[in-house]
Scaffold this active site. Structure first.
Site, mmCIF file in Angstrom:
data_model
loop_
_atom_site.group_PDB
_atom_site.id
_atom_site.type_symbol
_atom_site.label_atom_id
_atom_site.label_comp_id
_atom_site.label_asym_id
_atom_site.label_seq_id
_atom_site.Cartn_x
_atom_site.Cartn_y
_atom_site.Cartn_z
ATOM 1 N N ASN A 16 45.893 38.976 43.098
ATOM 2 C CA ASN A 16 45.802 38.856 44.559
ATOM 3 C C ASN A 16 47.000 38.098 45.126
ATOM 4 O O ASN A 16 47.512 38.452 46.193
ATOM 5 C CB ASN A 16 44.506 38.154 44.954
ATOM 6 C CG ASN A 16 43.312 39.085 44.887
ATOM 7 O OD1 ASN A 16 43.143 39.943 45.744
ATOM 8 N ND2 ASN A 16 42.506 38.945 43.843
ATOM 9 N N HIS A 112 35.833 36.911 47.151
ATOM 10 C CA HIS A 112 34.808 36.853 46.103
ATOM 11 C C HIS A 112 34.397 38.284 45.727
ATOM 12 O O HIS A 112 34.175 39.115 46.613
ATOM 13 C CB HIS A 112 33.597 36.063 46.618
ATOM 14 C CG HIS A 112 32.523 35.945 45.595
ATOM 15 N ND1 HIS A 112 32.607 35.036 44.547
ATOM 16 C CD2 HIS A 112 31.374 36.630 45.413
ATOM 17 C CE1 HIS A 112 31.539 35.179 43.782
ATOM 18 N NE2 HIS A 112 30.777 36.128 44.286
HETATM 19 C C1 GRF Z 1 39.303 38.084 41.935
HETATM 20 O O1 GRF Z 1 38.423 39.059 41.469
HETATM 21 C C2 GRF Z 1 38.669 37.302 43.052
HETATM 22 O O2 GRF Z 1 37.724 38.024 43.771
HETATM 23 C C3 GRF Z 1 37.991 36.169 42.342
HETATM 24 O O3 GRF Z 1 38.821 35.871 41.259
HETATM 25 C C4 GRF Z 1 39.580 37.019 40.897
HETATM 26 C C5 GRF Z 1 41.021 36.615 40.866
HETATM 27 O O4 GRF Z 1 41.836 37.612 40.317
HETATM 28 N N1 GRF Z 1 37.759 35.076 43.243
HETATM 29 P P1 GRF Z 1 43.404 37.436 40.361
HETATM 30 O O5 GRF Z 1 43.736 36.097 39.689
HETATM 31 O O6 GRF Z 1 43.848 37.458 41.790
HETATM 32 O O7 GRF Z 1 43.973 38.577 39.575
#
Ligand code: GRF
Length: 204
Positions: A16, A112
């Site tokens: 993300n 989330h």
């Molecule tokens: C994501 O699935 C988010 O929804 C959750 O943690 C994960 C993080 O993934 N809170 P990344 O580190 O961004 O790949």
């Protein structure tokens, strides 16, 4: 108005974080930039991503501090030094205390991997599959001191096919997250997000 400055907090992979940085570079966040990564695990893959993207990182280890409040006070100093307007949690695996929550009230959001209020906390994807729901998804919400309890800003539903595994569903979730989170952040950068009680509306 000057540049809208965003800090991303992450503990792990950072997909993300990367999606947000790429959206900012592509001009999809308007006049916004990712000004800082905050990470509590110096060996996490997200740290390498920040390095490759040329984004400054504040790295710390909670065990080096007396309390959560103690390291959060240092984080707040960093956020202020970088002139941060919005704090974006993206896989940051720690609850926040009032030190950050109050300072960044209305300017602190999380993503989330479930349709809250269903399946808060860790392992939301596994929880949803184990429960047998037919639809799950992604929620972006304001952060308060609870675990995934703040006002909901946006949600996207994803059907769960029969035979779906946690791994296959996680891929579908991540694909949706990579679209939804930059879009929500762009609403903030444009000053379009209004919060009244638990009700969030997105202005024109
Ligand atoms: C994501 O699935 C988010 O929804 C959750 O943690 C994960 C993080 O993934 N809170 P990344 O580190 O961004 O790949």
């Amino acid at each position: 108005m000057g540049v809208y400055r965003i800090a991303v907090f992450a503990s792990g992979e950072g997909s993300n974080f990367q999606a947000l940085a790429e959206a900012a570079d592509a001009g999809k966040l308007g006049k916004a930039e990712i000004a800082l990564l905050v990470c509590d695990k110096p060996s996490a893959p997200v740290v390498g991503r920040a390095g490759r993207l040329g984004i400054p990182a504040f790295l710390f280890q909670p065990k080096d501090y007396e309390s959560r409040e103690a390291y959060e006070r240092v984080i707040v100093e960093q956020l202020e030094a970088h002139g941060v307007d919005l704090v974006v949690l993206a896989g940051y695996m720690r609850l926040l205390t009032p030190v950050i929550v109050e300072k960044f009230s209305r300017r602190l959001i999380n993503i989330h991997p479930s349709l809250l209020p269903a399946f808060p906390g860790k392992d939301a994807i596994r929880q949803a599959l184990a429960y047998g729901v037919k639809v799950s998804g992604v929620t972006v919400h304001f952060v308060d001191e609870g675990m995934d309890t703040g006002p909901i800003i946006a949600q996207a539903a994803i059907p769960i096919a029969s035979g779906e595994t946690p791994e296959s569903f996680a891929q579908a979730v991540h694909a949706v997250e990579r679209e939804l989170y930059p879009e929500v952040v762009s609403w903030f950068a444009q000053g379009r997000v209004k919060l009244e009680g638990r009700q969030v509306t997105i202005g024109e």
